[in-house]
Design a protein around this motif. Structure first.
Motif, PDB file in Angstrom:
ATOM      1  N   ALA A  34     -77.690  14.940 -12.480  1.00  0.00           N
ATOM      2  CA  ALA A  34     -77.189  16.400 -12.633  1.00  0.00           C
ATOM      3  C   ALA A  34     -75.119  17.400 -12.330  1.00  0.00           C
ATOM      4  CB  ALA A  34     -77.439  15.658 -11.036  1.00  0.00           C
ATOM      5  N   ASP A  35     -75.885  18.248 -11.770  1.00  0.00           N
ATOM      6  CA  ASP A  35     -74.852  18.943 -11.352  1.00  0.00           C
ATOM      7  C   ASP A  35     -74.258  18.814 -10.264  1.00  0.00           C
ATOM      8  OD1 ASP A  35     -74.574  19.588 -13.982  1.00  0.00           O
ATOM      9  OD2 ASP A  35     -75.670  21.606 -13.662  1.00  0.00           O
ATOM     10  N   LEU A  36     -73.071  18.427  -9.845  1.00  0.00           N
ATOM     11  CA  LEU A  36     -72.810  18.365  -8.208  1.00  0.00           C
ATOM     12  C   LEU A  36     -71.592  19.754  -8.189  1.00  0.00           C
ATOM     13  CD1 LEU A  36     -71.978  14.125  -8.074  1.00  0.00           C
ATOM     14  CD2 LEU A  36     -74.247  16.053  -7.627  1.00  0.00           C
ATOM     15  N   GLU A  37     -71.993  19.994  -7.136  1.00  0.00           N
ATOM     16  CA  GLU A  37     -70.438  20.842  -6.191  1.00  0.00           C
ATOM     17  C   GLU A  37     -69.582  19.940  -5.201  1.00  0.00           C
ATOM     18  OE1 GLU A  37     -69.944  25.297  -4.345  1.00  0.00           O
ATOM     19  OE2 GLU A  37     -71.271  24.670  -6.475  1.00  0.00           O
ATOM     20  N   ASN A  38     -68.541  19.631  -4.976  1.00  0.00           N
ATOM     21  CA  ASN A  38     -68.204  19.532  -3.864  1.00  0.00           C
ATOM     22  C   ASN A  38     -69.031  17.995  -3.527  1.00  0.00           C
ATOM     23  OD1 ASN A  38     -65.710  20.635  -3.570  1.00  0.00           O
ATOM     24  ND2 ASN A  38     -67.335  22.401  -3.024  1.00  0.00           N
ATOM     25  N   VAL A  39     -70.004  16.801  -4.202  1.00  0.00           N
ATOM     26  CA  VAL A  39     -70.989  16.268  -3.870  1.00  0.00           C
ATOM     27  C   VAL A  39     -69.809  14.984  -4.542  1.00  0.00           C
ATOM     28  CG1 VAL A  39     -72.651  15.607  -3.534  1.00  0.00           C
ATOM     29  CG2 VAL A  39     -72.683  17.910  -2.932  1.00  0.00           C
ATOM     30  N   THR A  40     -69.709  13.599  -4.266  1.00  0.00           N
ATOM     31  CA  THR A  40     -69.554  12.607  -4.758  1.00  0.00           C
ATOM     32  C   THR A  40     -70.586  11.377  -3.813  1.00  0.00           C
ATOM     33  OG1 THR A  40     -68.019  10.913  -5.143  1.00  0.00           O
ATOM     34  CG2 THR A  40     -67.830  11.393  -3.109  1.00  0.00           C
ATOM     35  N   ASN A  41     -70.642  10.124  -4.616  1.00  0.00           N
ATOM     36  CA  ASN A  41     -71.706   8.946  -4.033  1.00  0.00           C
ATOM     37  C   ASN A  41     -72.785   9.302  -3.316  1.00  0.00           C
ATOM     38  OD1 ASN A  41     -71.495   5.888  -3.406  1.00  0.00           O
ATOM     39  ND2 ASN A  41     -70.589   6.648  -1.298  1.00  0.00           N
ATOM     40  N   VAL A  42     -73.520   9.561  -4.801  1.00  0.00           N
ATOM     41  CA  VAL A  42     -75.250  10.066  -4.504  1.00  0.00           C
ATOM     42  C   VAL A  42     -75.415   8.845  -4.215  1.00  0.00           C
ATOM     43  CG1 VAL A  42     -77.023  10.825  -5.303  1.00  0.00           C
ATOM     44  CG2 VAL A  42     -74.734  12.527  -5.041  1.00  0.00           C
ATOM     45  N   HIS A  43     -76.521   7.721  -3.618  1.00  0.00           N
ATOM     46  CA  HIS A  43     -77.396   7.091  -3.822  1.00  0.00           C
ATOM     47  C   HIS A  43     -78.417   6.779  -2.948  1.00  0.00           C
ATOM     48  CE1 HIS A  43     -74.698   6.532  -0.325  1.00  0.00           C
ATOM     49  NE2 HIS A  43     -75.339   4.765  -0.074  1.00  0.00           N
ATOM     50  N   ALA A  44     -78.558   5.724  -3.540  1.00  0.00           N
ATOM     51  CA  ALA A  44     -80.335   5.468  -2.693  1.00  0.00           C
ATOM     52  C   ALA A  44     -80.763   4.696  -0.996  1.00  0.00           C
ATOM     53  CB  ALA A  44     -81.443   4.708  -3.172  1.00  0.00           C
ATOM     54  N   GLY A 106     -71.733  -4.359 -13.627  1.00  0.00           N
ATOM     55  CA  GLY A 106     -71.643  -3.680 -14.987  1.00  0.00           C
ATOM     56  C   GLY A 106     -72.371  -2.547 -15.698  1.00  0.00           C
ATOM     57  N   ILE A 107     -73.645  -2.191 -14.614  1.00  0.00           N
ATOM     58  CA  ILE A 107     -74.874  -1.636 -14.844  1.00  0.00           C
ATOM     59  C   ILE A 107     -74.958  -0.128 -14.385  1.00  0.00           C
ATOM     60  CG2 ILE A 107     -76.876  -1.048 -15.815  1.00  0.00           C
ATOM     61  CD1 ILE A 107     -76.323  -3.561 -17.384  1.00  0.00           C
ATOM     62  N   THR A 108     -75.065  -0.637 -12.943  1.00  0.00           N
ATOM     63  CA  THR A 108     -74.914   0.097 -11.866  1.00  0.00           C
ATOM     64  C   THR A 108     -74.308   0.717 -11.026  1.00  0.00           C
ATOM     65  OG1 THR A 108     -76.856  -1.337 -10.386  1.00  0.00           O
ATOM     66  CG2 THR A 108     -78.260  -0.249 -11.759  1.00  0.00           C
ATOM     67  N   ARG A 109     -74.097   2.168 -10.755  1.00  0.00           N
ATOM     68  CA  ARG A 109     -73.336   2.379  -9.397  1.00  0.00           C
ATOM     69  C   ARG A 109     -73.850   3.841  -9.043  1.00  0.00           C
ATOM     70  NH1 ARG A 109     -70.292   6.502 -11.572  1.00  0.00           N
ATOM     71  NH2 ARG A 109     -70.187   6.114 -13.834  1.00  0.00           N
ATOM     72  N   PRO A 110     -73.172   4.425  -7.964  1.00  0.00           N
ATOM     73  CA  PRO A 110     -73.465   5.675  -6.905  1.00  0.00           C
ATOM     74  C   PRO A 110     -72.949   6.212  -8.259  1.00  0.00           C
ATOM     75  CG  PRO A 110     -72.430   4.192  -5.739  1.00  0.00           C
ATOM     76  CD  PRO A 110     -72.374   3.321  -7.002  1.00  0.00           C
ATOM     77  N   TYR A 111     -73.407   7.671  -8.131  1.00  0.00           N
ATOM     78  CA  TYR A 111     -72.985   8.832  -8.839  1.00  0.00           C
ATOM     79  C   TYR A 111     -73.040  10.278  -8.046  1.00  0.00           C
ATOM     80  CZ  TYR A 111     -74.601  12.487 -11.998  1.00  0.00           C
ATOM     81  OH  TYR A 111     -74.792  14.023 -13.338  1.00  0.00           O
ATOM     82  N   CYS A 112     -71.599   9.866  -8.542  1.00  0.00           N
ATOM     83  CA  CYS A 112     -70.304  10.159  -8.348  1.00  0.00           C
ATOM     84  C   CYS A 112     -69.799  11.513  -9.286  1.00  0.00           C
ATOM     85  CB  CYS A 112     -68.919   9.330  -8.666  1.00  0.00           C
ATOM     86  SG  CYS A 112     -68.821   7.788  -7.878  1.00  0.00           S
ATOM     87  N   ALA A 113     -68.675  12.635  -7.880  1.00  0.00           N
ATOM     88  CA  ALA A 113     -68.554  13.376  -8.773  1.00  0.00           C
ATOM     89  C   ALA A 113     -67.839  14.176  -9.977  1.00  0.00           C
ATOM     90  CB  ALA A 113     -67.186  14.221  -7.905  1.00  0.00           C
TER      91      ALA A 113
END
Length: 187
Positions: A34-44, A106-113
């Protein structure tokens, strides 16, 4: 498992062995881009329901949308095991199933800036007899502004926009894409 069939032909016995391939367990990661603008730590969140389309591993049949949630567990028939989602395909003798693995070392993580525009594995599905082929991101996700303001119930089915009033920042998550890739757990 092996099935043996004996056949008597002209006073000679011959043995025909048919190999019935058991369902193979595979780990499939959902990669988000995804493209993020001023966003970090996208997760479920922990109780998230993943909206998927699944395909029979050894066939062409598909089902979807199906919802898979790590908080829901069902007992597998004839086994001591459980799964987060169970499905029996038409004509199949065994149940197929999926388990959600939120944190695979070692595999999954939140989607960061710093991930903006790159693929990142956000969850892994342990699959037997079926595999996910599509993800509908819907709502229920969480994220933070780069300044730390938290947002819940983020809907990723379309571009998401919000405003961090405290820090006077415009926020956006756009162009959400996904892919699935087989992964191996790291030890």
């Amino acid at each position: 498992t092996h099935a043996a069939k004996f056949e008597k032909v002209s006073s000679v016995c011959s043995l025909h062995i048919t190999y019935c391939k058991p369902f193979t367990m595979v780990f499939i990661a959902l990669y988000m881009k995804a493209d993020l603008e001023n966003v970090t730590n996208v997760h479920a969140p922990a109780n998230h329901q993943w909206c998927l389309t699944v395909k029979q591993s050894d066939g062409n049949e598909e089902r979807g949308p199906v919802y898979v949630c790590e908080d829901e567990t069902f007992e597998l028939t004839g086994s001591k095991g459980t799964a987060n989602f169970i499905l029996k395909w038409d004509g199949s003798k065994k149940e197929s199933y999926i388990n959600v693995i939120r944190d695979m070392k070692g595999i999954t993580r939140p989607y960061c800036a710093e991930d903006s525009g790159k693929e990142v594995p956000i969850v892994v599905f342990e699959c037997r007899g079926m595999e996910p082929i599509a993800w509908a991101p819907e709502g229920g996700y969480m994220c933070e502004s780069v300044e730390g303001a938290r947002f819940e119930e983020v809907d990723l089915s379309d571009d998401w926009c919000e405003y961090d009033e405290k820090h006077q920042l415009s926020l956006e998550i756009s162009k959400v894409e996904h892919s699935f890739k087989t992964v191996k757990p790291k030890k």
